[in-house]
Motif scaffolding. Structure first.
Motif, mmCIF file in Angstrom:
data_model
loop_
_atom_site.group_PDB
_atom_site.id
_atom_site.type_symbol
_atom_site.label_atom_id
_atom_site.label_comp_id
_atom_site.label_asym_id
_atom_site.label_seq_id
_atom_site.Cartn_x
_atom_site.Cartn_y
_atom_site.Cartn_z
ATOM 1 N N GLU A 182 0.815 -1.216 0.000
ATOM 2 C CA GLU A 182 0.000 0.000 0.000
ATOM 3 C C GLU A 182 0.850 1.269 0.000
ATOM 4 O O GLU A 182 0.514 2.243 -0.672
ATOM 5 C CB GLU A 182 -0.944 0.012 1.202
ATOM 6 C CG GLU A 182 -1.872 1.214 1.210
ATOM 7 C CD GLU A 182 -2.925 1.137 2.296
ATOM 8 O OE1 GLU A 182 -3.484 2.200 2.647
ATOM 9 O OE2 GLU A 182 -3.194 0.036 2.802
ATOM 10 N N ASP A 183 1.933 1.270 0.749
ATOM 11 C CA ASP A 183 2.768 2.469 0.798
ATOM 12 C C ASP A 183 3.335 2.809 -0.577
ATOM 13 O O ASP A 183 3.360 3.979 -0.983
ATOM 14 C CB ASP A 183 3.911 2.281 1.801
ATOM 15 C CG ASP A 183 3.428 2.300 3.244
ATOM 16 O OD1 ASP A 183 2.317 2.819 3.484
ATOM 17 O OD2 ASP A 183 4.152 1.804 4.126
ATOM 18 N N LYS B 218 0.517 4.122 -2.819
ATOM 19 C CA LYS B 218 0.191 5.518 -2.496
ATOM 20 C C LYS B 218 1.249 6.467 -3.041
ATOM 21 O O LYS B 218 0.933 7.531 -3.584
ATOM 22 C CB LYS B 218 0.090 5.698 -0.977
ATOM 23 C CG LYS B 218 -1.158 5.130 -0.347
ATOM 24 C CD LYS B 218 -1.148 5.395 1.149
ATOM 25 C CE LYS B 218 -2.400 4.908 1.829
ATOM 26 N NZ LYS B 218 -2.369 5.153 3.288
ATOM 27 N N SER C 252 -3.689 10.380 -0.849
ATOM 28 C CA SER C 252 -3.375 9.234 -0.002
ATOM 29 C C SER C 252 -4.617 8.461 0.432
ATOM 30 O O SER C 252 -4.617 7.221 0.426
ATOM 31 C CB SER C 252 -2.581 9.683 1.228
ATOM 32 O OG SER C 252 -3.318 10.625 1.991
ATOM 33 N N THR C 253 -5.678 9.162 0.792
ATOM 34 C CA THR C 253 -6.872 8.464 1.277
ATOM 35 C C THR C 253 -7.574 7.723 0.152
ATOM 36 O O THR C 253 -7.967 6.566 0.303
ATOM 37 C CB THR C 253 -7.852 9.459 1.931
ATOM 38 O OG1 THR C 253 -7.183 10.149 2.989
ATOM 39 C CG2 THR C 253 -9.051 8.726 2.514
ATOM 40 N N HIS D 139 -5.693 4.705 -0.754
ATOM 41 C CA HIS D 139 -5.939 3.645 0.235
ATOM 42 C C HIS D 139 -7.198 2.866 -0.123
ATOM 43 O O HIS D 139 -7.202 1.622 -0.132
ATOM 44 C CB HIS D 139 -6.067 4.252 1.631
ATOM 45 C CG HIS D 139 -6.665 3.328 2.646
ATOM 46 N ND1 HIS D 139 -5.974 2.253 3.173
ATOM 47 C CD2 HIS D 139 -7.900 3.307 3.222
ATOM 48 C CE1 HIS D 139 -6.747 1.605 4.030
ATOM 49 N NE2 HIS D 139 -7.924 2.224 4.070
ATOM 50 N N ASP E 60 -7.432 -1.080 -1.494
ATOM 51 C CA ASP E 60 -8.279 -2.100 -0.874
ATOM 52 C C ASP E 60 -9.179 -2.781 -1.894
ATOM 53 O O ASP E 60 -9.453 -3.982 -1.795
ATOM 54 C CB ASP E 60 -9.134 -1.482 0.231
ATOM 55 C CG ASP E 60 -8.370 -1.302 1.530
ATOM 56 O OD1 ASP E 60 -7.230 -1.804 1.631
ATOM 57 O OD2 ASP E 60 -8.907 -0.649 2.450
ATOM 58 N N SER F 47 -12.568 11.931 -0.251
ATOM 59 C CA SER F 47 -11.193 11.580 -0.627
ATOM 60 C C SER F 47 -10.908 11.951 -2.072
ATOM 61 O O SER F 47 -9.782 12.327 -2.414
ATOM 62 C CB SER F 47 -10.952 10.079 -0.407
ATOM 63 O OG SER F 47 -11.604 9.286 -1.377
#
Length: 253
Positions: A108-109, A112, A125-126, A129, A133, A190
């Motif tokens: 995930e990092d 992003k 970023s949100t 995320h 998912d 987001s």
């Protein structure tokens, strides 16, 4: 006629370069409609500036390279059967994915970090995320090549029903089979955060909530406070404005 990935790339690139500010008059900003497919393709596809031979090696070499990574994807034949990509397209996709993610998976990092490069004017970023998912179908904290191509196949070439199912999964943040007003608001906020100052005219702070109230009222037909997948699909298929806001028109994929 089915579009190949190169023609999709040129359409996305020309659309991105010609778009300036984004009008904030829909549930999702217009500029975000190409976000999923355009950004993900840019993340992993071979660069169009590379020599053609780089992306057209024979399948034997590709199969050998698959065994070199930590995570070995399914055989290309199986992925070809499970997606709407040809073997050649899968080879191109795999080479691009491997260039960005030599280990065979993306966490995930990293996702992003790469995704945020496309939205320097905002905070991606949100949304990244939530998007991560949606691609991480087995919820193990990483996106494999299989995860990537299965999702991309739906976004680029899936039926309306498949795209609606995928969109529902994106909005169903806790994956309990329902979309709450709070979940929808989290996604919409987001996206506006991601678009940042490119949104025009400048949005008021309450705009995302106002849009969610309107769309949620249309979707929650039995007024029980949640939207089921049946309500979601029915609303999208029967309301052009909702369909457009869900990024599901063929001409924006």
């Amino acid at each position: 006629m089915e579009k190949n990935l190169d023609s999709i790339s040129s359409r996305v690139d020309s659309s991105s370069s010609s778009s300036g500010r984004t009008k904030g008059n829909a549930c999702l900003p217009n500029g975000s409609r190409l976000g999923v497919t355009a950004r993900l393709k840019k993340l992993f596809l071979c660069s169009s500036t590379k020599a053609p031979s780089t992306c057209t090696q024979n399948s034997v070499e590709d199969e050998l390279e698959l065994s070199a990574v930590r995570h070995r994807p399914e055989a290309l034949e199986l992925l070809e059967a499970q997606t709407r990509f040809s073997r050649k397209e899968l080879q191109i996709l795999y080479r691009g994915f491997k260039n960005e993610c030599p280990s065979g998976v993306v966490n995930e990092d990293t996702f992003k970090e790469i995704y945020s490069q496309f939205f320097p004017q905002g905070d991606a970023s949100t949304y990244a995320h939530f998007l991560f998912d949606a691609f991480d179908t087995d919820h193990n904290g990483s996106v494999s090549f299989e995860d990537f191509v299965m999702g991309l196949s739906i976004l680029l070439r899936g039926t309306v029903q498949e795209k609606l199912n995928w969109a529902f999964n994106l909005y169903d943040i806790n994956k309990d089979g329902y979309i709450t007003k709070e979940e929808m608001l989290d996604i919409i906020k987001s996206i506006y955060d991601m678009m940042g100052r490119s949104t025009y005219p400048t949005l008021k702070e309450e705009t995302p909530r106002q849009h969610v109230e309107i769309f949620f009222q249309k979707m929650d037909k039995n007024r029980d406070g949640v939207v089921t997948i049946d309500e979601f699909i029915d609303s999208c298929q029967n309301d052009e404005n909702i369909m457009r806001s869900m990024q599901l028109f063929e001409n924006v994929i």
